[in-house]
Design an enzyme around this catalytic site. Structure first.
Site, PDB file in Angstrom:
ATOM      1  N   CYS A 188       0.832  -1.205   0.000  1.00  0.00           N
ATOM      2  CA  CYS A 188       0.000   0.000   0.000  1.00  0.00           C
ATOM      3  C   CYS A 188       0.864   1.252   0.000  1.00  0.00           C
ATOM      4  O   CYS A 188       0.531   2.249  -0.657  1.00  0.00           O
ATOM      5  CB  CYS A 188      -0.929  -0.004   1.209  1.00  0.00           C
ATOM      6  N   HIS A 210      28.982  -9.627  -5.505  1.00  0.00           N
ATOM      7  CA  HIS A 210      28.139 -10.754  -5.870  1.00  0.00           C
ATOM      8  C   HIS A 210      28.322 -11.080  -7.350  1.00  0.00           C
ATOM      9  O   HIS A 210      28.885 -10.297  -8.114  1.00  0.00           O
ATOM     10  CB  HIS A 210      26.670 -10.429  -5.578  1.00  0.00           C
ATOM     11  N   GLU A 239      26.303 -11.144  -9.823  1.00  0.00           N
ATOM     12  CA  GLU A 239      25.699 -10.214 -10.765  1.00  0.00           C
ATOM     13  C   GLU A 239      26.582  -8.995 -11.011  1.00  0.00           C
ATOM     14  O   GLU A 239      26.729  -8.522 -12.142  1.00  0.00           O
ATOM     15  CB  GLU A 239      24.329  -9.759 -10.249  1.00  0.00           C
ATOM     16  N   CYS A 259      21.848  -5.929  -5.424  1.00  0.00           N
ATOM     17  CA  CYS A 259      22.272  -6.262  -6.790  1.00  0.00           C
ATOM     18  C   CYS A 259      21.185  -5.913  -7.801  1.00  0.00           C
ATOM     19  O   CYS A 259      21.478  -5.403  -8.889  1.00  0.00           O
ATOM     20  CB  CYS A 259      22.615  -7.746  -6.879  1.00  0.00           C
TER      21      CYS A 259
END
Length: 426
Positions: free
Chosen positions: A124, A296, A298, A336
């Site tokens: 919301c 990481h 990515e 990431c």
């Protein structure tokens, strides 16, 4: 003369009772019993599954202010999908004649005040933020009796995003409860009775909310310092290089979509295709792993891709179109995902398709997946044929055929894909 008592909200439907459409929102009054039950500011009350929103709308023009209306909203549960009170209010507010007329004239402003039994959830909060950004002439103040999932980073970020969009977010004080009693409760002739702990609970919740909202500043400062340090060390850090393939046991353990126990590493198998002579042709492929470098998997790929593919010999190639496919053992985390989404927005000549073996969707990581889709990435779960493709192209299989594990499709792929669809599109 004593005013006739009005009927309070309808009780829960009885068994074998066919529910009718929700005609009451907004209600003019809230019953005495409902107010005491739902607005009591105990930290962890039981049975308060619903949410009530008491609203007050004021209209301002040329320095003059007057009330437009007051009322009460509650969650809608049928006949269609459930709708939270905040969204019920926005849907109603946007249909009001005064609001529609104001859209034609920017000389007027609205000040909307919400007194809520629970603070907004993060879904919301996201929709309220979008509404405030689209309607600059609406100011919103939110006063909550209790904090909803206050320890969840995802819900904390929702409150911070509301504050960032210009909304006032605060905890209801004893004076606010008394005000709601006088304006929104069905029996105003009876004096408001303060319950035990109302002041202490309000102060404790206010301190918790203050810590939540203040942490956004701390996170921003830490993020800036980290980015500056990375920038200073950029020339000293070697660009990661992918490995051509991985071993069969490494693939079987890390890419199985059944059990996540012990699978803390992330492996990213990538394929880069380049547009040449009217079609995409294979250009580069390999495997990254997160624990071999400081970033990481990515981000290792992005560093390598920018250095080797987009800017070979320090010469950018912005006019070349690339199609990148990732087969990744875990879906991207929030940090990431945000950096990958920023990369895609800055490099419109790169299309990205992500297929994940398992979902990493704790806390705010759900929002990261949505941001990836908003940035143009395609996100899906790895289907059985994707696992076979990875085995054939990214594993030292030495001629061995790929063996599908039990329940790779029915109990794993379909369930995970359904969960991902709920995350991205609900």
């Amino acid at each position: 003369m004593q005013r006739q008592r009005r009927r309070g909200p309808r009780a829960r439907p009885r068994q074998h009772f066919t529910p009718v459409p929700w005609p009451r929102n907004p209600m003019r009054w809230l019953s005495l019993d409902y107010f005491y039950f739902h607005f009591t500011n105990w930290p962890n009350p039981k049975g308060r599954n619903g949410c009530y929103l008491c609203y007050q709308v004021k209209r301002t023009q040329e320095g003059l202010s007057w009330d437009v209306g007051t009322g009460v909203f509650e969650n809608e549960f049928y006949p269609k999908k459930p709708v939270h009170t905040e969204i019920c209010f926005l849907n109603w507010f946007k249909t009001q004649q005064a609001f529609l007329a104001q859209n034609l004239s920017r000389e007027e402003n609205y000040h909307v005040t919400w007194f809520m039994s629970w603070s907004p959830c993060f879904q919301c909060a996201r929709q309220v933020v979008a509404f405030l950004r689209d309607h600059k002439h609406v100011q919103l103040s939110i006063f909550a009796a209790r904090l909803y999932y206050s320890r969840s980073p995802q819900y904390q970020q929702g409150l911070r995003s509301l504050q960032g969009a210009g909304a006032q977010v605060a905890i209801m004080t004893p004076a606010d409860f008394a005000f709601c009693w006088d304006i929104f409760v069905d029996d105003p002739l009876r004096p408001f009775r303060y319950w035990k702990g109302i002041y202490i609970n309000s102060c404790s919740l206010s301190k918790s909310l203050e810590d939540i909202l203040r942490s956004s500043v701390v996170v921003a400062k830490e993020w800036t310092a980290e980015m500056q340090q990375q920038h200073r060390n950029q020339d000293l850090t070697p660009v990661p290089r992918p490995r051509p393939r991985i071993k069969p046991k490494t693939f079987d353990f890390n890419f199985q979509n059944i059990d996540s126990y012990g699978r803390k590493s992330t492996f990213l198998c990538f394929k880069v295709e380049r547009w040449e002579n009217g079609s995409f042709l294979g250009y580069q492929k390999g495997v990254f792993r997160n624990q071999l470098y400081s970033d990481h998997a990515e981000l290792c790929f992005l560093d390598w891709f920018c250095d080797v593919v987009l800017s070979p010999d320090e010469i950018p190639c912005p006019d070349v179109q690339y199609r990148v496919t990732w087969y990744i053992s875990w879906s991207p985390c929030f940090e990431c995902a945000e950096q990958v989404a920023h990369f895609l927005k800055e490099n419109r000549n790169v299309d990205l398709c992500i297929s994940a073996a398992r979902l990493y969707y704790e806390n705010e990581d759900v929002q990261g997946l949505r941001d990836l889709v908003d940035a143009g990435a395609q996100v899906a779960m790895m289907a059985p044929e994707d696992f076979k493709y990875c085995w054939d192209n990214f594993v030292y299989h030495w001629g061995w055929r790929f063996n599908y594990w039990n329940n790779i499709c029915q109990n794993s792929y379909y369930i995970l894909q359904e969960k991902l669809d709920e995350i991205l599109w609900d």
